[in-house]
Every structure is written in structure tokens, then in C-alpha cells.
Design a protein around this motif. Sequence first.
Motif, mmCIF file in Angstrom:
data_model
loop_
_atom_site.group_PDB
_atom_site.id
_atom_site.type_symbol
_atom_site.label_atom_id
_atom_site.label_comp_id
_atom_site.label_asym_id
_atom_site.label_seq_id
_atom_site.Cartn_x
_atom_site.Cartn_y
_atom_site.Cartn_z
ATOM 1 N N UNK A 79 32.068 62.439 34.843
ATOM 2 C CA UNK A 79 30.880 62.645 35.980
ATOM 3 C C UNK A 79 30.940 64.242 36.184
ATOM 4 N N UNK A 80 32.688 64.598 36.318
ATOM 5 C CA UNK A 80 32.704 66.090 36.568
ATOM 6 C C UNK A 80 32.573 67.158 34.896
ATOM 7 N N UNK A 81 32.316 66.328 33.920
ATOM 8 C CA UNK A 81 32.458 67.059 31.796
ATOM 9 C C UNK A 81 30.772 67.381 32.743
ATOM 10 N N UNK A 82 29.757 66.715 33.063
ATOM 11 C CA UNK A 82 28.483 66.034 32.722
ATOM 12 C C UNK A 82 27.816 67.564 33.964
ATOM 13 N N UNK A 83 28.937 67.796 34.945
ATOM 14 C CA UNK A 83 28.705 68.371 36.313
ATOM 15 C C UNK A 83 29.312 70.149 35.059
ATOM 16 N N UNK A 84 30.162 70.256 34.631
ATOM 17 C CA UNK A 84 30.368 71.691 34.503
ATOM 18 C C UNK A 84 29.580 71.652 32.444
ATOM 19 N N UNK A 85 29.386 70.847 32.381
ATOM 20 C CA UNK A 85 28.255 71.276 31.056
ATOM 21 C C UNK A 85 26.205 71.582 31.513
ATOM 22 N N UNK A 86 26.429 70.540 33.154
ATOM 23 C CA UNK A 86 24.748 71.347 33.429
ATOM 24 C C UNK A 86 24.961 72.636 33.609
ATOM 25 N N UNK A 87 26.176 73.655 34.163
ATOM 26 C CA UNK A 87 26.366 74.564 34.740
ATOM 27 C C UNK A 87 26.449 75.663 33.911
#
Length: 693
Positions: A79-87
Motif C-alpha cells: 500500500x505504501x509503495x502504491x502511494x509513492x507510485x501515485x505521487x
Amino acid sequence: MDKFDEVTVKVPFGTKCLDAALCFPASVTDVHTAVVLTHGAGGDMNFKHLVSLAHALAAHGFLCLRFTCKGLNLGYRVKAYRAVWEYLKSLQKFTIKHIFVGGRSMGCRAAAALARQLSDESQDAVQGVICLSFPLHPPGQTHAHRQRSEDLRGLPEDMPVLCVSGTEDNMCDKVLFEGMIKEMKGQVEVFWLKGGNHGLTVKRREASSVGSMAGEPWNRVNIAFPGAVSSVRVHFSSATDERVKALIVENDKVLRLIRSEILQTEVRVLYELLYFLNNSFRGNKTFKGLKQVEQCINRLKSMKLDFALQELTDLCPKRIQRGLSIKAGECDVPSQPMLEWLCLKVLGAAQLMSCTLNRCSRAFTLSMQQMKWEEFIILNMVITSMVSRLWVIARGILVSLSTLYQQLLELLREVANAQPMPFLTDFSLPADMAQFLAPSDARLLTKKPARGPLARGHKYKQQGKKKSSVKVKNQGEAREVKEDLGVAVERVIGLDADMKPFLKVFRDFSEGKSFPQKTHKADRKRRFKKQVREATTFTDMAAHLEEMILWCKSQKMAKEKRLLSFLHLKCQRMKCLEAAGYNVQRRLRTFRQEARWASSPHGSVPTTCRASAATRRHARLTTRWQTLRSRFKSSTGVKKKLLKRQSGRTELSVSGLSGDDQRTRTTNEATSSQTTGWDRQDDIDDIFASVGL
């Protein structure tokens, strides 16, 4: 390679933010490809391999974003990795068209899981996966490789994967990993680092990496003795006589230092300290430093330098032999193989003394650091003084070995010219000891000029420049043994040493003025006791206890922290009773006394703070004492007299009463007599007086 810039950013993730670092080339308009990296289960984004990879990518025109996510749950990391990808997709400064995800260890598992999720949603979301040290299975548990490789095996065919692992990685078996790669659908490229572990570091020790020191002939405990003759006959002149005489003098200096009683005493003190501290200080850094000093002392004993130097003394001609040899023109002296063998011994001993000096300095520094922390002050004073004396003795031996080496080289040149018998064929002896030692140790061989008040015109009375000597009685005769322990220390009565600041500290300490740290602790304890006295409920008491427990933990007060934690548990129970409506004020008064004692555990222990075993022991002692008192009471006959008097009074009073009144009066008298008996028992003076004590 182009220049790049690096900035720290905050990536929003739910209600908090993730720490991240963005590396990009100086020409930001040309960036179209980005790489996202993250760390493993331990560490953060500043792991050295991630940093070096990010800088290399940015220098070659790629944008690299690495972030930190503290957590051991794989779903949380995804989930944290997905937030970084969206950022990264939302950045307006860059026109990102291609994104590669990757990481190290657990980070590459999260990257593979995210790539699998995004590939199901969109085909162009992720262009590839980078795996550094993929954790195929836990250490030694190869049966879990199927579960951990599920995301990698589930990647689509158009998803390329790059893997970098070590052949000695205990979390990635090479055979299992290559078998798993065959099951993957997409293109996979694997780079194996030979000898690398899970951290991608090579720990093997090759001959080229260890250095030339291990293979040097002087760096051996037992150097092979030359098989050639030990002495040869050469032309003997006055110059040769001076060289042999100087060699014998320097050889005797080294022998006296090695066999001196001072060194043997310090070594015995070192052994006793290590034996005493072996169990209680095994993990202490100072103890480890002393163990290293002990290793040097043991190696000096094992190399048997004193026996080699004694052999040199026996081979050199004595004074009478030298006088006769000058007249004869020839004499027997140590041969070239023997002198070269002795030179190797001296070089090895000099390097060992250099190592001893460094280790003594390190042990001294660690001990002084503990003294600054006010830990084991007396013990560290003993250690610092002993290590200082060992340092002085080792320096004296090093200086004497340097002089001895020069004399050996001079005699070796003359003997090699007269009777050449080379022993060392693949090693050249250094021309000077200073060239052989490290620069820091070579400076110890030079005598430094006096500084301070001694060099500003201070004059002393020197009586014929007599050297300090120690008188030793041997078989009724007094002889002087000169001890050379390095640079002499001149002591003068009129030194400008101001001892007032030093003495003021101990004067204040003796008068009750403690150090600032101790004063701070005392003030904090007084403030806690005041808070405990003013607490009206167990809720307030629990809050004060929590603050005090945290403070005791920060001050490393283990005993106080343990006692207060025990009281905090009791306070939590009483708080529940207080919330239920029970009256706990009486228990609160007792609890205040326990809390005040626990903050400063001195004096008698309150009854409620005692252990159950101690309480039972106290009860047994009380029972024994009561038995002893009853035995004293029965032995004197006091109890019989009291019973006779009471029975007589009862008979007289009963005659004038009715039946019911008699029974009531009898009961009252029995009760009063029993009470009187116990009152008399409590008078300890009467009990001992009755038996004549």
C-alpha cells in the motif's frame, strides 16, 4: 556522466507522510523514465547500495525516487509503495512516461506484488521490476520458496525482471531460484555476485586482499632457525671490537627490559584483572580492549625473543676474548644466517610492540570514557594506571629494539663481506626501523624536546648526570640495574601546577555538594515524593508513576524502575476498584509510603513490598519467638501463681451470686485474666527478670 541533484520530499500516505529522496539529472526537461526503490525489512532509504544505484541512475539521465517505509507486513508495504507510485505520477515538473519499480530484499517483494496488481489494472502502469537480493526463503527454510515467489511467477509476459543476488546468500538458494525463474512467463535476467551474501558483500579472504603482512617472514611466532653454522671466523680489528661491544650493550638493554620485574608485575596485574572481570564484564568494551593487550603479551612470550637474544649473547665474544682476538687478528662471531634470523625476530618484536602501544592507547581511551560517565571509577583508575605503565614499558622496548636493529645491521654487513652465507633470499631487510614501522609509531623513536615550564629556563641541580638505577642484592653483593623505560620524566618541586580547581571538586563533594547529575536526580525524586503525597486518587498516582518509570528508564536506574513498575500494576488494579465505587482511601495512604520508598529504595522494606518468601520467613520467626516466650513463662511458675490468685478471688465472689450471675462473672473473669496474661507477656523486661537474666 551528467551532474544530478537530490532533494528530500514527503509522500502523503493516509494520515501520515513517508520520507523520500528524489534524484534527477540537471537537465530536468529530458527526463521521461523513473525508477522507484525501497529498502528491506531493516534499514531505510539510505542503505548504501540503494544510494549508489540511485546516484548512478540519476547521473545517466534517469529519475530515481527512493523512500522509507518501516513495517514488516507485506500488505502494508505494498500500500505504501502504491502511494509513492501515485505521487510520482502526479509530479508536474517532470513528464514521466515509463516507471520501473524495484527494491532490496523485502522491498523487491513489495515491488513485485505492486507490479502484479498494476498490470491487472493497466498494461502500461509499470515497465519492469528490479530485484536486489530477493528473499526466496527464510534462512535455512527452503520449503517456503513457493509462497514467496508467487508474485514473481504471476507477472505477465511483457514484464521484464532484473535480479541481482549473491551466490552465498542464505535467503536465496541458487538452485531453487534458477528453478523458479524457469517457471516465470516474462523475460528474466539474473546476475550472480560470486561469494556475495544477502547484503551483496563479499567476505572471502584472498591472499591479495589480506595484504603482504600475513606472508612476511617476520610476522610469525616461530621463525625457522637457520640450518647453517651459527658462528664463523672473521678478521677481527678494533672497529669490529667496537661494533660487537655496542651490540652486546644494546642486547643487554632489551633483555633487561623484557625480563624486568616491573613488566612481570604489570602482566600479573593484567591477568588478575581479566580473571576477575571475566564473567561480569565480558561484554564491556574496556574488557575487550584489555583482552587485546593480553594477546600481545602472550604473543611476545610465545615468540621467545629473550631466548633468541640470549643466544646472541652466548655467540658474541666476551671482553677477554675480544682483547686476545685483536692481537691474533681473527675471532668467532655470529654468522650471516644467524644475524639475519635475529633481525627478523627483532622486526617482528618491534611490530608487536607497535601493536601493543595502539591497543594500550585504545584501552586507556575506553577506560577514561567510562570514568567520565562516573561508572566503576576505582576499577577504571586501576586500569588506566596499569595500561599507562604498560604503554611506557612497550615504548621503551620499541626504542631499544630500534637501536639493537641498527647494531645488528652494522655487524651483518661486515660478516656478509667476510663470510657470505645468505639466509634470506626473497626478503630484503629495511635499512632503518623508522622505515619499517608506521609513521605514527616511527615518531615515537625520536626524542622530543622539553616543553612547558621545563623549557622556559627552569634549572635543576644535576649531580654528574647520574641515571636512575635500582639496587639489587645478589649473594651478599649490591649491584645496580639500569632500567630504560623510554623518555625520562623530570620532576621538579616548583612546577606551576594549580591544584585548587581539582581539590575544590572533592571539597564540595565531602561537604555534601554533589555533582550536577546527582543533584538533578535528587531533585527529581523529591518532586516525585511531593506529587505522591498530594495525590488524592489512584488515577493521579498512576499518572505520576508512569512519568517516574520513564525517567528511571532514561537514567538507567533499573532497580527503581522495576519496583515502580510493580507498584504501577497494583495501582491499575486499585484504580479499577476506585472507579467501581469502593472506598480505597485507607489503601491509598499505604500506597503513598510504598511509592516513596520505591523511588529511593533505602532502609527497611515496607511489608507490602516484601516478597512472599520474606513474609513467610518473618512469620516463622514470629512464631518461634512466641514459643520461646511461652517457654520462659511456663518455666518460672508465674502463670501458676496468677491462676491460683484468680481462682481464689473467683470462689470468694461466686458465693454471693445467683447461678446466672455466677456464670456471667466467671466468663468476665476468665476473659480479664486472659487479657492480663497477654499484657504481662508483652512486658519483655519482666519475662527476662523472672528467669534471672
